[in-house]
Design a protein around this motif. Sequence first.
Motif, PDB file in Angstrom:
ATOM      1  N   GLU A 316      25.430 -21.254  30.343  1.00  9.41           N
ATOM      2  CA  GLU A 316      26.053 -19.693  30.768  1.00  9.41           C
ATOM      3  C   GLU A 316      27.493 -20.062  31.004  1.00  9.41           C
ATOM      4  N   ALA A 317      27.823 -21.719  31.262  1.00 11.10           N
ATOM      5  CA  ALA A 317      29.581 -22.046  31.386  1.00 11.10           C
ATOM      6  C   ALA A 317      29.457 -21.821  29.820  1.00 11.10           C
ATOM      7  N   GLU A 318      28.825 -22.099  28.530  1.00 13.16           N
ATOM      8  CA  GLU A 318      29.320 -21.624  27.582  1.00 13.16           C
ATOM      9  C   GLU A 318      29.828 -20.638  26.901  1.00 13.16           C
ATOM     10  N   ASP A 319      28.890 -19.819  27.262  1.00 16.09           N
ATOM     11  CA  ASP A 319      28.626 -18.478  27.490  1.00 16.09           C
ATOM     12  C   ASP A 319      30.066 -17.486  28.426  1.00 16.09           C
ATOM     13  N   ALA A 320      30.551 -18.733  29.380  1.00 14.33           N
ATOM     14  CA  ALA A 320      31.996 -17.644  30.069  1.00 14.33           C
ATOM     15  C   ALA A 320      32.428 -18.131  29.732  1.00 14.33           C
ATOM     16  N   ALA A 321      32.933 -19.280  28.368  1.00 18.54           N
ATOM     17  CA  ALA A 321      34.047 -19.967  28.040  1.00 18.54           C
ATOM     18  C   ALA A 321      34.421 -19.232  26.693  1.00 18.54           C
ATOM     19  N   GLU A 322      33.313 -18.606  26.159  1.00 16.27           N
ATOM     20  CA  GLU A 322      33.585 -17.667  25.114  1.00 16.27           C
ATOM     21  C   GLU A 322      33.879 -16.084  25.889  1.00 16.27           C
ATOM     22  N   GLU A 326      39.314 -19.229  31.142  1.00 16.91           N
ATOM     23  CA  GLU A 326      39.721 -19.706  32.369  1.00 16.91           C
ATOM     24  C   GLU A 326      38.692 -20.871  32.220  1.00 16.91           C
ATOM     25  N   GLY A 327      37.344 -20.292  31.072  1.00 13.87           N
ATOM     26  CA  GLY A 327      35.726 -20.998  31.509  1.00 13.87           C
ATOM     27  C   GLY A 327      36.200 -21.992  30.410  1.00 13.87           C
TER      28      GLY A 327
END
Length: 478
Positions: A316-322, A326-327
Amino acid sequence: MVTDEKVEQLLERITALENRVDELEQENEELKQENQQLRKENKRLRAKVRWYEGPHTPPSKEQPGDEESSSSDGDEDDEQPRTDGGTPGRKAGHEPEWRDAPDPDQEIEVTCDCCPECGEQFDESAGVSPRLVEELPDPQPPEVTQYNRHHYECHSCGTETVASHPDCPDKGQFGVNVIAQSALSRYDHRLPYRKIGDRFEQLHGLELSGASAWHATERAARAGRCEYEQIRYQIQQADVVHVDETGIKRDGEQAWIWTFTTENHTLYAVRESRGSDVPAEVLGEDFAGTVVCDGWTAYPAFSSNLQRCWAHILREAEDAAEKQAEGEPIYRALKQLYVALQTRLESDLTVRERAELQRVARRELESLIERAVPDGPVATLLGKIEGGLDHWLTFIGEPAVSPTNNAAENALREPVVLRKLIGTLRNDRGMFVHETLLSLLATCRQQGRNPYEEFKRIARNNKMISRAQAVPAVASSG
């Protein structure tokens, strides 16, 4: 002294360099435009991929990227498990492995009397080239046995008794081998009931309709239900249980298949609910162990002793960073923290050292939560981290607890494949058979037991529970 000729040469070189600079600037501009187009195409394709593969998609289901499948050296392949979907077989540079040669059951001398070219008679053999061939015997036709079961009446209490035989089922005309093979053909080989009947007729000449194959499979489930309950009891006593759930249809309506798995046991439960009442029913309301799970709300509603799955939150963190700039630092910090914790836990830490490591890791997570970010995927991610703050680091204090829920996700793969094949379960009887035989088969494999021998042993169990006993127990839990 600079001559006119040298000046002319210098001017020509300067002119050539200026032309070259103009060409490079033009080429650079074209590359910029091409790069911009590729970025747009990459963004479009990433969005399309996310439509099919969200952050909750496990790595085993993700499509391999070109850079993953083509760029890797031999050392990295040796250290990391293969997840790129490449072809199976021996890797370059590895020594081949061969099957152990079995001992022959018989030897046949293969000789020749004369030369096939000129007809000259051979005096004697010049040598022997042995070749081992493994072959199956021809399938045997069915054996029909009549069991004359004698009845007895006790003169003292009047109890009537019917003699039993382990190879004679209580109901039906098919023996334990037929029952076991029907159940395995359905739940291990994934054959439709019609094809199970075709297989029996082709191999053994036994006429078996699809309906008869279903009834034989149902008898295997009823015979194995007591063992199913024993698996549930073992899981209830476990210190750590991995739990997960996925959708399945019951007569076209939404239902759920839950998995509860430990190191040696796996239990499936098909229910019409996705709420906390299901783990409370299966594990018991007084379950004292640790539940390894994802972020579904049913788990904290059931127990406060949880380990949230790091594989989920990292995806989920990787998806938010894409999706949001800010992710990127948050994803990088989460990943670095997870790797650092895994490395630190490889050493034999004392209880005090584990407690201190847990406090330090919690402070790291709290510092991430305190970051100010605009509304969007990153804010949602930080909310999830904060909501599970008490459950991300359980594995540090409890060595037996895994930081990921991969065990439960792996256990759901077989039911997911069957779900794609069968489409829907028709009724409560189908739910009962489905959860029972899947549980018995998965547990057999975990414990290294032969499924066919185990299913025959189960089919010989004359204490089959009746259909009236079996079905309401499943239906009432929905």
